[in-house]
Design a protein around this motif. Structure first.
Motif, PDB file in Angstrom:
ATOM      1  N   UNK A   1      72.723  61.647 -17.276  1.00  4.88           N
ATOM      2  CA  UNK A   1      71.753  61.881 -18.362  1.00  4.88           C
ATOM      3  C   UNK A   1      70.787  60.715 -18.582  1.00  4.88           C
ATOM      4  N   UNK A   2      71.259  59.484 -18.337  1.00  9.02           N
ATOM      5  CA  UNK A   2      70.389  58.324 -18.554  1.00  9.02           C
ATOM      6  C   UNK A   2      69.203  58.288 -17.593  1.00  9.02           C
ATOM      7  N   UNK A   3      69.270  59.062 -16.517  1.00  8.52           N
ATOM      8  CA  UNK A   3      68.156  59.106 -15.573  1.00  8.52           C
ATOM      9  C   UNK A   3      66.986  59.916 -16.112  1.00  8.52           C
ATOM     10  N   UNK A   4      67.229  60.724 -17.146  1.00  7.56           N
ATOM     11  CA  UNK A   4      66.182  61.594 -17.701  1.00  7.56           C
ATOM     12  C   UNK A   4      65.526  62.425 -16.590  1.00  7.56           C
ATOM     13  N   UNK A   5      66.357  62.919 -15.702  1.00 11.46           N
ATOM     14  CA  UNK A   5      65.874  63.591 -14.506  1.00 11.46           C
ATOM     15  C   UNK A   5      65.247  64.943 -14.836  1.00 11.46           C
ATOM     16  N   UNK A   6      64.097  65.212 -14.200  1.00  9.92           N
ATOM     17  CA  UNK A   6      63.436  66.516 -14.322  1.00  9.92           C
ATOM     18  C   UNK A   6      62.940  66.965 -12.960  1.00  9.92           C
ATOM     19  N   UNK A   7      63.034  68.269 -12.735  1.00  9.86           N
ATOM     20  CA  UNK A   7      62.400  68.888 -11.578  1.00  9.86           C
ATOM     21  C   UNK A   7      61.256  69.742 -12.105  1.00  9.86           C
ATOM     22  N   UNK A   8      60.045  69.432 -11.665  1.00 12.25           N
ATOM     23  CA  UNK A   8      58.856  70.139 -12.112  1.00 12.25           C
ATOM     24  C   UNK A   8      58.276  70.978 -10.988  1.00 12.25           C
ATOM     25  N   UNK A   9      57.612  72.049 -11.359  1.00 13.48           N
ATOM     26  CA  UNK A   9      56.883  72.849 -10.372  1.00 13.48           C
ATOM     27  C   UNK A   9      55.454  73.040 -10.847  1.00 13.48           C
ATOM     28  N   UNK A  10      54.560  73.118  -9.881  1.00  8.28           N
ATOM     29  CA  UNK A  10      53.180  73.545 -10.139  1.00  8.28           C
ATOM     30  C   UNK A  10      53.076  74.983  -9.667  1.00  8.28           C
ATOM     31  N   UNK A  11      52.604  75.830 -10.551  1.00  2.67           N
ATOM     32  CA  UNK A  11      52.538  77.263 -10.271  1.00  2.67           C
ATOM     33  C   UNK A  11      51.083  77.722 -10.258  1.00  2.67           C
ATOM     34  N   UNK A  12      50.714  78.454  -9.233  1.00 11.91           N
ATOM     35  CA  UNK A  12      49.373  79.018  -9.136  1.00 11.91           C
ATOM     36  C   UNK A  12      49.490  80.526  -8.988  1.00 11.91           C
ATOM     37  N   UNK A  13      49.007  81.252  -9.984  1.00 11.90           N
ATOM     38  CA  UNK A  13      49.065  82.720  -9.972  1.00 11.90           C
ATOM     39  C   UNK A  13      50.473  83.233  -9.665  1.00 11.90           C
ATOM     40  N   UNK A  14      51.457  82.610 -10.326  1.00  9.04           N
ATOM     41  CA  UNK A  14      52.833  83.057 -10.195  1.00  9.04           C
ATOM     42  C   UNK A  14      53.579  82.538  -8.990  1.00  9.04           C
ATOM     43  N   UNK A  15      52.938  81.727  -8.153  1.00 11.72           N
ATOM     44  CA  UNK A  15      53.577  81.197  -6.945  1.00 11.72           C
ATOM     45  C   UNK A  15      53.780  79.692  -7.067  1.00 11.72           C
ATOM     46  N   UNK A  16      54.969  79.208  -6.700  1.00  8.67           N
ATOM     47  CA  UNK A  16      55.241  77.769  -6.709  1.00  8.67           C
ATOM     48  C   UNK A  16      54.506  77.134  -5.538  1.00  8.67           C
ATOM     49  N   UNK A  17      53.594  76.197  -5.851  1.00  5.71           N
ATOM     50  CA  UNK A  17      52.795  75.555  -4.803  1.00  5.71           C
ATOM     51  C   UNK A  17      52.992  74.043  -4.764  1.00  5.71           C
TER      52      UNK A  17
ATOM     53  N   UNK B   1      47.038  70.818  -8.135  1.00 11.07           N
ATOM     54  CA  UNK B   1      48.478  70.821  -8.398  1.00 11.07           C
ATOM     55  C   UNK B   1      49.063  69.414  -8.394  1.00 11.07           C
ATOM     56  N   UNK B   2      48.696  68.618  -7.392  1.00 10.07           N
ATOM     57  CA  UNK B   2      49.240  67.270  -7.298  1.00 10.07           C
ATOM     58  C   UNK B   2      48.863  66.411  -8.483  1.00 10.07           C
ATOM     59  N   UNK B   3      47.616  66.487  -8.898  1.00 12.35           N
ATOM     60  CA  UNK B   3      47.145  65.687 -10.026  1.00 12.35           C
ATOM     61  C   UNK B   3      47.879  66.058 -11.311  1.00 12.35           C
ATOM     62  N   UNK B   4      48.058  67.344 -11.544  1.00 13.51           N
ATOM     63  CA  UNK B   4      48.761  67.780 -12.752  1.00 13.51           C
ATOM     64  C   UNK B   4      50.217  67.350 -12.731  1.00 13.51           C
ATOM     65  N   UNK B   5      50.860  67.401 -11.572  1.00 18.89           N
ATOM     66  CA  UNK B   5      52.253  66.974 -11.473  1.00 18.89           C
ATOM     67  C   UNK B   5      52.388  65.477 -11.734  1.00 18.89           C
ATOM     68  N   UNK B   6      51.468  64.679 -11.187  1.00 20.32           N
ATOM     69  CA  UNK B   6      51.510  63.233 -11.421  1.00 20.32           C
ATOM     70  C   UNK B   6      51.360  62.929 -12.907  1.00 20.32           C
ATOM     71  N   UNK B   7      50.420  63.568 -13.564  1.00 23.43           N
ATOM     72  CA  UNK B   7      50.205  63.321 -14.989  1.00 23.43           C
ATOM     73  C   UNK B   7      51.441  63.672 -15.802  1.00 23.43           C
ATOM     74  N   UNK B   8      52.046  64.820 -15.502  1.00 22.83           N
ATOM     75  CA  UNK B   8      53.237  65.231 -16.248  1.00 22.83           C
ATOM     76  C   UNK B   8      54.393  64.275 -15.989  1.00 22.83           C
ATOM     77  N   UNK B   9      54.550  63.842 -14.743  1.00 25.12           N
ATOM     78  CA  UNK B   9      55.637  62.928 -14.396  1.00 25.12           C
ATOM     79  C   UNK B   9      55.451  61.572 -15.070  1.00 25.12           C
TER      80      UNK B   9
END
Length: 310
Positions: free
Chosen positions: A46-62, A94-102
């Motif tokens: 839990x101390x890692x605060x680990x998250x797995x994120x996805x970027x979705x485009x029109x319902x598809x994980x990209x 997608x990459x830019x949005x994932x970096x910002x969220x991370x």
């Protein structure tokens, strides 16, 4: 077309399959299975605060991201983010949005220094550098064709050395934990790690779906683990990977790492695995030499990028 970022839905098989597919397409040098992805999300400390994120485009994980604090490092405030987008879906945001969220997630939990592995390709490196990251150390992915008959012959252990499998430690794997902890602390890295919690190691490593205990090979000296080669396998694709090879400090320079890895590779080939994968820090010359001896070839490289947060 709209791209949005959200958390992976571990209870949705299609979502997890999409995550695994993106990772396999973007980074085929590592084993990615839905079971392993869900296990890591569920069992990382839990101390890692680990998250797995996805970027979705029109319902598809990209696109995908795995984000965590280096909770097992003696230096606080270090965060890690690894971003991968489907090769045919890049340059769409997608990459830019994932970096910002991370980055937002890590900064919100006190991270002041961020680390990210980036494939050593011009577009990937430019992407990182435009976002304020600077290049640090590098590493290589290596591949060995197990169908080619190029493995060195099996070696007999020297006097006083016995080869066993991790499966032989099913009743008490603590000696393997202790050896793993010692070798991890000596592994080349710009983020030091300390394995100190046995129960966490049991959940994260010993119970990992990719771990093949029968092919994980251990060299015993006077009945104690002295060296090991940890094997991951994906039976569905016929791929085998060495996740870690290490030797206790008191037993180095005796060829024990080569001995355990050779036995494990022969076992993998006999079990029907066709491809062996591994990775090495580019400065780890002893292990690179061992892998060259086995016949591994470098198939790709990556660079560790670092960003200091204000």
């Amino acid at each position: 077309m709209t791209v949005l970022v959200r958390d992976l839905r571990p209870d949705d098989p299609a979502d997890v399959e999409g995550f695994a597919r993106v990772r396999h397409l973007a980074l085929p040098y590592i084993l990615w299975t839905p079971e392993a992805i869900v296990h890591r999300l569920a069992h990382t400390h839990p101390d890692a605060r680990f998250r797995s994120l996805v970027a979705e485009e029109d319902g598809e994980v990209v696109g995908t991201a795995q984000v965590q604090l280096a909770h097992d490092s003696p230096e606080p405030g270090q965060g890690m983010l690894n971003i991968y987008v489907r090769p045919d879906r890049t340059r769409r945001g997608a990459g830019d949005l994932l970096v910002r969220a991370a980055e937002k997630h890590l900064a919100g939990h006190g991270a002041t220094k961020l680390f990210a592995w980036v494939l050593d390709e011009p577009a990937n490196r430019t992407f990182a550098e435009r976002r304020g990251y600077r290049a640090s150390r590098s590493a290589h992915f290596l591949r060995l064709d197990l169908t080619g008959g190029t493995l060195p012959p099996l070696q007999s252990p020297p006097p006083g050395v016995e080869l066993r499998s991790a499966a032989d430690f099913a009743d008490d794997p603590r000696p393997l934990f202790e050896l793993d902890a010692m070798t991890v602390s000596d592994e080349p890295s710009d983020v030091d790690a300390e394995l100190t919690d046995y129960e966490v190691w049991i959940e994260e490593t010993w119970k990992a779906p990719l771990l093949n205990r029968e092919l994980t090979t251990v060299a015993l000296v006077e009945g104690r683990p002295a060296a090991f080669s940890l094997a991951w396998t994906d039976a569905a694709t016929g791929r085998y990977a060495t996740a870690m090879t290490g030797t206790a400090r008191a037993h180095r320079r005796r060829g024990l790492a080569k001995l355990t890895k050779n036995a494990s590779l022969h076992g993998a080939r006999a079990a029907g695995y066709t491809v062996a994968l591994t990775g090495n820090d580019s400065g780890n010359e002893p292990m690179l030499a061992i892998n060259k001896w086995f016949g591994y070839e470098i198939c790709a490289s990556e660079v560790r990028y670092v960003r200091e947060l204000a």
